[in-house]
Design an enzyme around this catalytic site. Structure first.
Site: not given
Ligand code: CAA
Length: 260
Positions: A112, A135, A67, A115
């Site tokens: 998400g 999460e 998400a 999911e």
């Molecule tokens: N939401 C918004 N932006 C995201 C994102 C997310 N879930 N995942 C990555 N991005 C964005 C980053 O903020 C970054 O943007 P900027 O360049 O503007 O800073 C860009 O995508 C690239 O990401 P990274 O620089 O972090 O890339 P990386 O290679 O260093 O890491 C990753 C990759 C491990 C996937 C890391 O991005 C990460 O951990 N992302 C989040 C994953 C996460 O926690 N997902 C769960 C979300 S909560 C959810 O989904 C709840 C639900 O069920 C309803």
């Protein structure tokens, strides 16, 4: 068809929807959900002879990294529940869709994103695919069905381990656990999904739709899946396609199904 956050392509009745937010690792924001809802509730009717849908992510890094966390800043309890409910509704449209939907997982499928793959009927993982439900790292839980569908797909013990540790697993491990149907060379996910959908497209459309309904009925806590199958079997036997399929078998020829 034009969408804000999805790319739409179609060929021979197979639609490919590509989540098109590469810079944000295809994070699922409200526009992605709105576009998915529009396609799976309305726009699919405009596709002649629709026989399958593939969902994938733009670029080489991510299917969808979850998400969109940037939309979470203003959430309170009520807004978070509404966001979750919206996600559930859209993912149910996909899970209950009458033609097969396959996730072509080209990279990170987290939160998400994971999911979404689980709401699809099958998952094809590229060699660089990564699955996980991270999460709890953020202090929340999966909100788009992850606590339910992961258990259905890989069993309670392994599901709890992934959900509680937030561990990310590689494509091979996802295959071993039954989360991924196939692992393919990176970049071949969509091609493999198409190959499967083309095979399914040779079968009787009503029988395909009823099979999806019956399998979903197995996981429905209110419906008796066995009763559901008995009725659905009767319905498929009452189709022109059944007569054609049986006749083709006897006449030793390929069946020509019409979806009637
Ligand atoms: N939401 C918004 N932006 C995201 C994102 C997310 N879930 N995942 C990555 N991005 C964005 C980053 O903020 C970054 O943007 P900027 O360049 O503007 O800073 C860009 O995508 C690239 O990401 P990274 O620089 O972090 O890339 P990386 O290679 O260093 O890491 C990753 C990759 C491990 C996937 C890391 O991005 C990460 O951990 N992302 C989040 C994953 C996460 O926690 N997902 C769960 C979300 S909560 C959810 O989904 C709840 C639900 O069920 C309803």
């Amino acid at each position: 068809m034009e969408y804000q956050s999805l790319l739409f392509a179609q060929e021979n009745g197979i639609v490919t929807l590509t989540i098109n937010r590469e810079k944000a690792l295809n994070a699922l924001n409200k526009y992605v959900f709105a576009d998915l809802r529009t396609f799976f509730s309305e726009d699919y009717k405009k596709v002649d002879g629709l026989r399958g849908v593939i969902i994938t992510g733009a670029g080489e890094k991510a299917f969808a990294a979850g998400a969109d966390i940037k939309e979470f800043a203003s959430l309170d309890k009520e807004k978070a529940s509404a966001l979750s409910r919206n996600g559930h509704e859209v993912f149910f449209l996909i899970e209950r869709f009458h033609v097969p939907v396959i996730a072509a997982v080209n990279g990170f499928a987290l939160g998400g994103g994971c999911e979404l793959t689980m709401a699809c009927h099958m998952r094809i993982a590229g060699a660089k695919a990564r699955f996980g439900q991270p999460e709890v790292n953020l202090g929340i839980i999966p909100g788009y069905g992850g606590t339910q569908r992961l258990v259905d797909l890989i069993g309670k013990g392994k599901a709890l381990e992934l959900l509680l540790t937030a561990d990310m697993i590689k494509a091979d491990e996802a295959y071993r656990l039954g989360l991924a149907n196939h692992v393919v060379e990176q970049g071949q996910e969509v091609a493999k999904a198409k190959e499967i959908l083309e095979k399914i497209a040779t079968k009787a459309p009503i029988a395909i739709a009823k099979t999806i309904e019956c399998v979903n009925a197995h996981f429905d806590k209110i419906v008796d899946g066995y009763e559901y199958e008995i009725n659905a079997f009767g319905e498929t036997a009452d189709t022109e396609d059944f007569k054609e399929g049986a006749a083709a078998f006897v006449e030793k020829r390929a069946a020509d199904f019409k979806g009637k």
